[in-house]
Design an enzyme around this catalytic site. Structure first.
Site, mmCIF file in Angstrom:
data_model
loop_
_atom_site.group_PDB
_atom_site.id
_atom_site.type_symbol
_atom_site.label_atom_id
_atom_site.label_comp_id
_atom_site.label_asym_id
_atom_site.label_seq_id
_atom_site.Cartn_x
_atom_site.Cartn_y
_atom_site.Cartn_z
ATOM 1 N N LYS A 35 0.843 -1.201 0.000
ATOM 2 C CA LYS A 35 0.000 0.000 0.000
ATOM 3 C C LYS A 35 0.873 1.244 0.000
ATOM 4 C CE LYS A 35 -2.238 1.558 3.744
ATOM 5 N NZ LYS A 35 -1.980 3.030 3.806
ATOM 6 N N ASP A 62 -3.412 4.307 -2.008
ATOM 7 C CA ASP A 62 -4.343 4.712 -0.952
ATOM 8 C C ASP A 62 -4.272 6.220 -0.720
ATOM 9 O OD1 ASP A 62 -6.177 4.534 1.137
ATOM 10 O OD2 ASP A 62 -4.610 4.172 2.626
ATOM 11 N N LYS A 64 -7.167 8.074 -0.819
ATOM 12 C CA LYS A 64 -8.457 8.458 -0.240
ATOM 13 C C LYS A 64 -9.061 9.664 -0.953
ATOM 14 C CE LYS A 64 -7.191 6.716 4.358
ATOM 15 N NZ LYS A 64 -5.872 6.136 3.988
ATOM 16 N N ASP A 67 -13.334 14.618 -3.628
ATOM 17 C CA ASP A 67 -13.474 15.934 -4.249
ATOM 18 C C ASP A 67 -14.707 15.890 -5.139
ATOM 19 O OD1 ASP A 67 -12.843 18.529 -5.410
ATOM 20 O OD2 ASP A 67 -10.766 18.158 -4.814
ATOM 21 N N THR A 126 -10.244 4.180 10.913
ATOM 22 C CA THR A 126 -10.103 3.380 12.135
ATOM 23 C C THR A 126 -9.549 4.183 13.299
ATOM 24 O OG1 THR A 126 -7.960 2.590 11.328
ATOM 25 C CG2 THR A 126 -9.878 1.175 10.940
ATOM 26 N N ARG A 217 2.776 -0.485 10.602
ATOM 27 C CA ARG A 217 3.725 -0.167 11.669
ATOM 28 C C ARG A 217 4.402 -1.390 12.288
ATOM 29 N NH1 ARG A 217 0.387 2.681 14.775
ATOM 30 N NH2 ARG A 217 0.538 4.404 13.302
#
Length: 245
Positions: A35, A62, A64, A67, A126, A217
């Site tokens: 990603k 990714d 997002k 618009d 999340t 992470r």
């Protein structure tokens, strides 16, 4: 998509191209898809996509997108030239925006005779909890909002959604087995200082009905990213074996 390695997506939230190549080369053939989010894309530009392509990796773009329909559809067209496997948009952009994006992706595929990317709609981040959701101005609970968005996205022609593991099972029940569910916030162990509040283990996410799991992470910060990935895949395999039995 039976192999668990095909269902794991590593989030390359890193600041340099050296970090990208280090992670990808270290993990090697254990994972097929990565990603590329805002940090890597805006900081490194198209270079990061080229690096992944040169290593025969699938790319999950990714950004997002959110618009007006025309702007989003043109952005999807521009991204399609890099042949990503997935592109994300915000469900909050509405049906017109989502349909415009899908139409542009379909046109690109027809014109180039290449597979179009799967378009996934972001439901609720999340990092947001119920109190955050109320502060933004929403009156319905997160779960109710996510389910309403998921149904809207399916009706708009989206391939699937990005949603927390806690909502995955209900989305699956409402939208069917072919509607893709991608779950971020995957953690092998609880985080005390993490910024994602709605998390789950790989087994919990798979049990809820997720098709793909996104994890960043824990892999990026591991002493051995490949060993951490192997650990995650093993936990996924263990769940899949138990589910078969």
């Amino acid at each position: 998509m039976d192999k668990t390695s095909n269902r794991l997506i590593i989030a390359l939230d890193v600041p340099t191209i050296e970090d990208v190549t280090r992670i990808v080369d270290t993990v090697g053939d254990a994972v097929d898809c990565y990603k590329v989010g805002m940090e890597a894309f805006y900081g490194l530009g198209h270079t990061v996509l080229a690096q992944l392509a040169s290593r025969n990796k699938k790319v999950f773009v990714d950004l997002k997108l959110h618009d007006i329909p025309t702007t989003v559809s043109k952005t999807v067209k521009a991204l399609c030239q890099f042949s990503p496997a997935f592109i994300t948009l915000h469900a909050a952009g509405g049906v017109k925006m989502l349909k415009a994006a899908m139409e542009e992706a379909d046109l690109w595929a027809a014109r180039t005779q290449r597979p179009r990317p799967k378009l996934l709609a972001i439901t609720v981040l999340t990092s947001l909890g119920e109190r955050d959701w109320v502060e933004i101005g929403y009156q319905s609970p997160i779960r109710e909002s996510v389910l309403r968005m998921a149904v809207m996205c399916k009706e708009a022609g989206m391939d699937g959604v990005v949603a927390a593991p806690q909502e995955a099972a209900a989305i699956r029940a409402l939208c069917g087995s072919d509607f893709l569910i991608v779950t971020p916030g995957i953690r092998l162990h609880p985080e005390r200082n993490g910024d994602q509040t709605r998390t789950a283990t790989p087994a919990q996410a798979l049990k809820a009905g997720a098709h793909y799991l996104v994890i960043g992470r824990p892999v990026l910060s591991a002493e051995s990213p490949r060993d951490e990935v192997k650990h995650i895949l093993n936990s996924m395999d263990e769940y899949m074996e138990k589910a078969k039995g």
